[in-house]
Scaffold this motif. Sequence first.
Motif, short mmCIF file in Angstrom:
data_model
loop_
_atom_site.label_atom_id
_atom_site.label_comp_id
_atom_site.label_asym_id
_atom_site.label_seq_id
_atom_site.Cartn_x
_atom_site.Cartn_y
_atom_site.Cartn_z
N CYS A 88 -19.38 33.14 -18.52
CA CYS A 88 -20.64 33.63 -19.08
C CYS A 88 -20.62 33.28 -20.56
O CYS A 88 -19.80 33.78 -21.32
N ASP B 245 -29.30 32.13 -13.73
CA ASP B 245 -27.97 32.05 -14.34
C ASP B 245 -27.69 33.11 -15.41
O ASP B 245 -26.74 33.00 -16.17
N CYS C 233 -26.29 36.38 -17.22
CA CYS C 233 -25.03 37.12 -17.03
C CYS C 233 -24.71 37.93 -18.28
O CYS C 233 -25.27 37.70 -19.34
N CYS D 80 -24.61 31.59 -17.15
CA CYS D 80 -23.45 31.11 -16.39
C CYS D 80 -23.29 29.60 -16.60
O CYS D 80 -24.26 28.84 -16.52
N ASP E 141 -19.95 38.04 -13.53
CA ASP E 141 -21.33 37.96 -13.03
C ASP E 141 -21.65 36.58 -12.48
O ASP E 141 -22.68 36.40 -11.81
N CYS E 142 -20.80 35.60 -12.74
CA CYS E 142 -21.09 34.21 -12.41
C CYS E 142 -20.25 33.73 -11.23
O CYS E 142 -19.11 34.14 -11.04
N ASN F 182 -25.82 33.42 -11.26
CA ASN F 182 -25.48 34.83 -11.17
C ASN F 182 -25.11 35.13 -9.71
O ASN F 182 -25.76 34.64 -8.79
N THR F 183 -24.09 35.94 -9.52
CA THR F 183 -23.58 36.27 -8.18
C THR F 183 -24.69 36.79 -7.27
O THR F 183 -24.78 36.41 -6.10
#
Length: 181
Positions: free
Chosen positions: A167, A98, A100, A172, A105-106, A127-128
């Motif tokens: 974030c 998670d 970021c 995240c 990013d999340c 996180n993506t």
Amino acid sequence: MAIQRTRQPSIGDAASSGEDVGLGPTTQMGMRMRKLALLLFVGLWLGCRADGTDSTEGTLPLHPQETYTYPGCANEDYNCPRLKTVHCALESLRTERDSCQQDSDCVAVTVNGRCTGYGECPPAMVNTASRAEFATRAAEEVLRYCTESPICVSTGQCAYPSFVPRCKQGHCVAEPGDAGS
């Protein structure tokens, strides 16, 4: 010659004193000892077998929900066996993924929490770049806990209709959709 009359004990006398009617103190003590010995024998007989083996032999094995463990998580129940343990495992997997720097990013990950109720409210935010890995690992843990026929199911209701990924302090998180608007 004097005649003495003694009062015969009544049913009420025996019930209130807990003693058997018409029995002397020695006989009552002997009966109590026999009852105690019988209770101890039955307790020992039910608890152990004569050859010293465990009396659980021949019983059904415990369900995976009752034996579920995950490294770093305490074995805890919450209305369902080990429900807190599986939630701890899933949150551990999520927090490992998670990190970021900004909201973009999340991402929310749809997790079929099955019998755990995990990921419904709020959704899991990671996180993506870690989305697929988290989804796979979470599905594995849920399957390990729920199996095909769970003995207990946890579900919940959500007070918020939607969540957005944010974030916060490098992690995240899920924020209610109307928060901050």
